[in-house]
Design a protein around this motif. Structure first.
Motif, PDB file in Angstrom:
ATOM      1  N   LEU A  24       3.097  -9.437   3.771  1.00 11.81           N
ATOM      2  CA  LEU A  24       3.317  -8.979   2.526  1.00 11.81           C
ATOM      3  C   LEU A  24       3.160  -7.483   2.343  1.00 11.81           C
ATOM      4  O   LEU A  24       3.827  -6.651   1.577  1.00 11.81           O
ATOM      5  CB  LEU A  24       2.685  -9.804   1.397  1.00 11.81           C
ATOM      6  CG  LEU A  24       3.254 -11.396   1.176  1.00 11.81           C
ATOM      7  CD1 LEU A  24       2.320 -12.068   0.573  1.00 11.81           C
ATOM      8  CD2 LEU A  24       4.754 -11.366   0.778  1.00 11.81           C
ATOM      9  N   GLN A  27       5.796  -5.666   3.854  1.00 13.41           N
ATOM     10  CA  GLN A  27       7.143  -5.791   3.225  1.00 13.41           C
ATOM     11  C   GLN A  27       7.115  -4.797   1.943  1.00 13.41           C
ATOM     12  O   GLN A  27       8.260  -4.112   1.585  1.00 13.41           O
ATOM     13  CB  GLN A  27       7.307  -7.164   2.772  1.00 13.41           C
ATOM     14  CG  GLN A  27       8.646  -7.379   1.906  1.00 13.41           C
ATOM     15  CD  GLN A  27       8.628  -8.881   1.564  1.00 13.41           C
ATOM     16  OE1 GLN A  27       8.190  -9.861   2.020  1.00 13.41           O
ATOM     17  NE2 GLN A  27       9.543  -8.962   0.458  1.00 13.41           N
ATOM     18  N   PHE A  28       6.042  -4.936   1.072  1.00 14.29           N
ATOM     19  CA  PHE A  28       5.910  -4.054  -0.170  1.00 14.29           C
ATOM     20  C   PHE A  28       5.369  -2.712   0.130  1.00 14.29           C
ATOM     21  O   PHE A  28       5.638  -1.804  -1.077  1.00 14.29           O
ATOM     22  CB  PHE A  28       5.046  -5.070  -1.365  1.00 14.29           C
ATOM     23  CG  PHE A  28       5.914  -6.165  -1.643  1.00 14.29           C
ATOM     24  CD1 PHE A  28       6.970  -6.195  -2.289  1.00 14.29           C
ATOM     25  CD2 PHE A  28       5.307  -7.373  -1.262  1.00 14.29           C
ATOM     26  CE1 PHE A  28       7.595  -7.190  -2.717  1.00 14.29           C
ATOM     27  CE2 PHE A  28       5.921  -8.572  -1.456  1.00 14.29           C
ATOM     28  CZ  PHE A  28       6.974  -8.584  -2.361  1.00 14.29           C
ATOM     29  N   TYR A  29       4.516  -2.380   0.942  1.00 13.90           N
ATOM     30  CA  TYR A  29       3.927  -1.366   1.367  1.00 13.90           C
ATOM     31  C   TYR A  29       3.557  -0.633   2.621  1.00 13.90           C
ATOM     32  O   TYR A  29       2.562  -0.759   3.317  1.00 13.90           O
ATOM     33  CB  TYR A  29       2.267  -1.195   0.497  1.00 13.90           C
ATOM     34  CG  TYR A  29       2.283  -1.908  -0.852  1.00 13.90           C
ATOM     35  CD1 TYR A  29       2.343  -1.015  -1.858  1.00 13.90           C
ATOM     36  CD2 TYR A  29       1.768  -3.033  -1.020  1.00 13.90           C
ATOM     37  CE1 TYR A  29       2.323  -1.394  -3.131  1.00 13.90           C
ATOM     38  CE2 TYR A  29       1.715  -3.716  -2.457  1.00 13.90           C
ATOM     39  CZ  TYR A  29       2.247  -2.707  -3.308  1.00 13.90           C
ATOM     40  OH  TYR A  29       2.088  -3.163  -4.820  1.00 13.90           O
ATOM     41  N   GLN A  81      -1.980 -12.268  -4.931  1.00 23.07           N
ATOM     42  CA  GLN A  81      -1.650 -11.361  -6.074  1.00 23.07           C
ATOM     43  C   GLN A  81      -2.837 -10.405  -6.147  1.00 23.07           C
ATOM     44  O   GLN A  81      -2.483  -9.025  -6.376  1.00 23.07           O
ATOM     45  CB  GLN A  81      -1.395 -12.108  -7.453  1.00 23.07           C
ATOM     46  CG  GLN A  81      -0.195 -12.882  -7.572  1.00 23.07           C
ATOM     47  CD  GLN A  81       0.069 -13.897  -8.739  1.00 23.07           C
ATOM     48  OE1 GLN A  81       0.612 -14.906  -8.456  1.00 23.07           O
ATOM     49  NE2 GLN A  81      -0.777 -13.373  -9.707  1.00 23.07           N
ATOM     50  N   LEU A  84      -2.483  -7.861  -3.149  1.00 24.08           N
ATOM     51  CA  LEU A  84      -1.584  -6.822  -3.145  1.00 24.08           C
ATOM     52  C   LEU A  84      -1.712  -5.839  -4.457  1.00 24.08           C
ATOM     53  O   LEU A  84      -1.495  -4.738  -4.087  1.00 24.08           O
ATOM     54  CB  LEU A  84      -0.298  -7.794  -3.451  1.00 24.08           C
ATOM     55  CG  LEU A  84       0.243  -8.170  -2.178  1.00 24.08           C
ATOM     56  CD1 LEU A  84       1.347  -9.270  -2.521  1.00 24.08           C
ATOM     57  CD2 LEU A  84       0.375  -7.536  -0.975  1.00 24.08           C
ATOM     58  N   THR A  85      -2.383  -6.430  -5.473  1.00 25.70           N
ATOM     59  CA  THR A  85      -2.679  -5.303  -6.593  1.00 25.70           C
ATOM     60  C   THR A  85      -3.707  -4.369  -6.155  1.00 25.70           C
ATOM     61  O   THR A  85      -3.401  -3.244  -6.522  1.00 25.70           O
ATOM     62  CB  THR A  85      -3.215  -6.423  -7.701  1.00 25.70           C
ATOM     63  OG1 THR A  85      -1.879  -7.093  -8.226  1.00 25.70           O
ATOM     64  CG2 THR A  85      -3.229  -5.367  -9.051  1.00 25.70           C
ATOM     65  N   GLN A  88      -2.362  -1.827  -3.934  1.00 24.54           N
ATOM     66  CA  GLN A  88      -1.272  -0.974  -4.874  1.00 24.54           C
ATOM     67  C   GLN A  88      -2.224  -0.010  -5.322  1.00 24.54           C
ATOM     68  O   GLN A  88      -1.884   1.258  -5.656  1.00 24.54           O
ATOM     69  CB  GLN A  88      -0.490  -1.560  -5.935  1.00 24.54           C
ATOM     70  CG  GLN A  88       0.175  -0.854  -6.749  1.00 24.54           C
ATOM     71  CD  GLN A  88       0.979  -1.546  -7.854  1.00 24.54           C
ATOM     72  OE1 GLN A  88       0.452  -2.669  -8.313  1.00 24.54           O
ATOM     73  NE2 GLN A  88       2.228  -1.127  -8.393  1.00 24.54           N
ATOM     74  N   SER A  91      -3.739   2.552  -2.619  1.00 28.56           N
ATOM     75  CA  SER A  91      -2.775   2.976  -1.607  1.00 28.56           C
ATOM     76  C   SER A  91      -2.858   4.465  -1.130  1.00 28.56           C
ATOM     77  O   SER A  91      -2.733   4.901  -0.122  1.00 28.56           O
ATOM     78  CB  SER A  91      -1.259   2.409  -1.786  1.00 28.56           C
ATOM     79  OG  SER A  91      -0.767   3.042  -2.987  1.00 28.56           O
TER      80      SER A  91
END
Length: 130
Positions: A24, A27-29, A81, A84-85, A88, A91
């Protein structure tokens, strides 16, 4: 729903979820993923603090209430969640350092970098993960 298999002698469920989490991140970062991978860091080495330890040794006491409330409401979904937060939120800092120990410190929310007295950072992190 609640971390089944995480606390076994061979925590296959945790290892699987750590790998799913890292996909994930990819995919997102993607830049963060590549940077962590380039440093030779595997997700099982740091995500255990969030997934298995349920952030008990990561978050200040005040932020743990919100974390546990969300975890009990949403189950394992909330762990992803939150993870991933967190990625973010840190990062830019991860991309700004190159050493594995520095990246570990960021991912583990080391108190020298993120003082527990700055509770708002932690409570926002927990809330934004919902």
């Amino acid at each position: 729903r609640y971390s089944v298999g995480y606390w076994m002698s061979a925590p296959d469920a945790f290892v699987r979820d750590a790998m799913v989490y890292f996909r994930l991140v990819k995919q997102f970062y993607p830049e963060v993923h590549a940077h962590i991978e380039k440093a030779g860091i595997v997700p099982e080495s740091y995500a255990s603090k969030w997934f298995v330890g349920l952030c008990v040794h990561v978050l200040p006491f005040k932020a743990l209430f919100g974390f546990f409330e969300a975890y009990l409401e949403l189950g394992n979904t909330y762990l992803f969640q939150f993870a991933l937060t967190l990625i973010q939120a840190v990062s830019e800092q991860i991309l700004a350092v190159s050493g594995a120990s520095e990246i570990f410190s960021l991912l583990r929310l080391d108190n020298a970098i993120f003082p527990p007295e700055e509770v708002e950072f932690y409570t926002d992190l927990v809330q934004n993960a919902r």
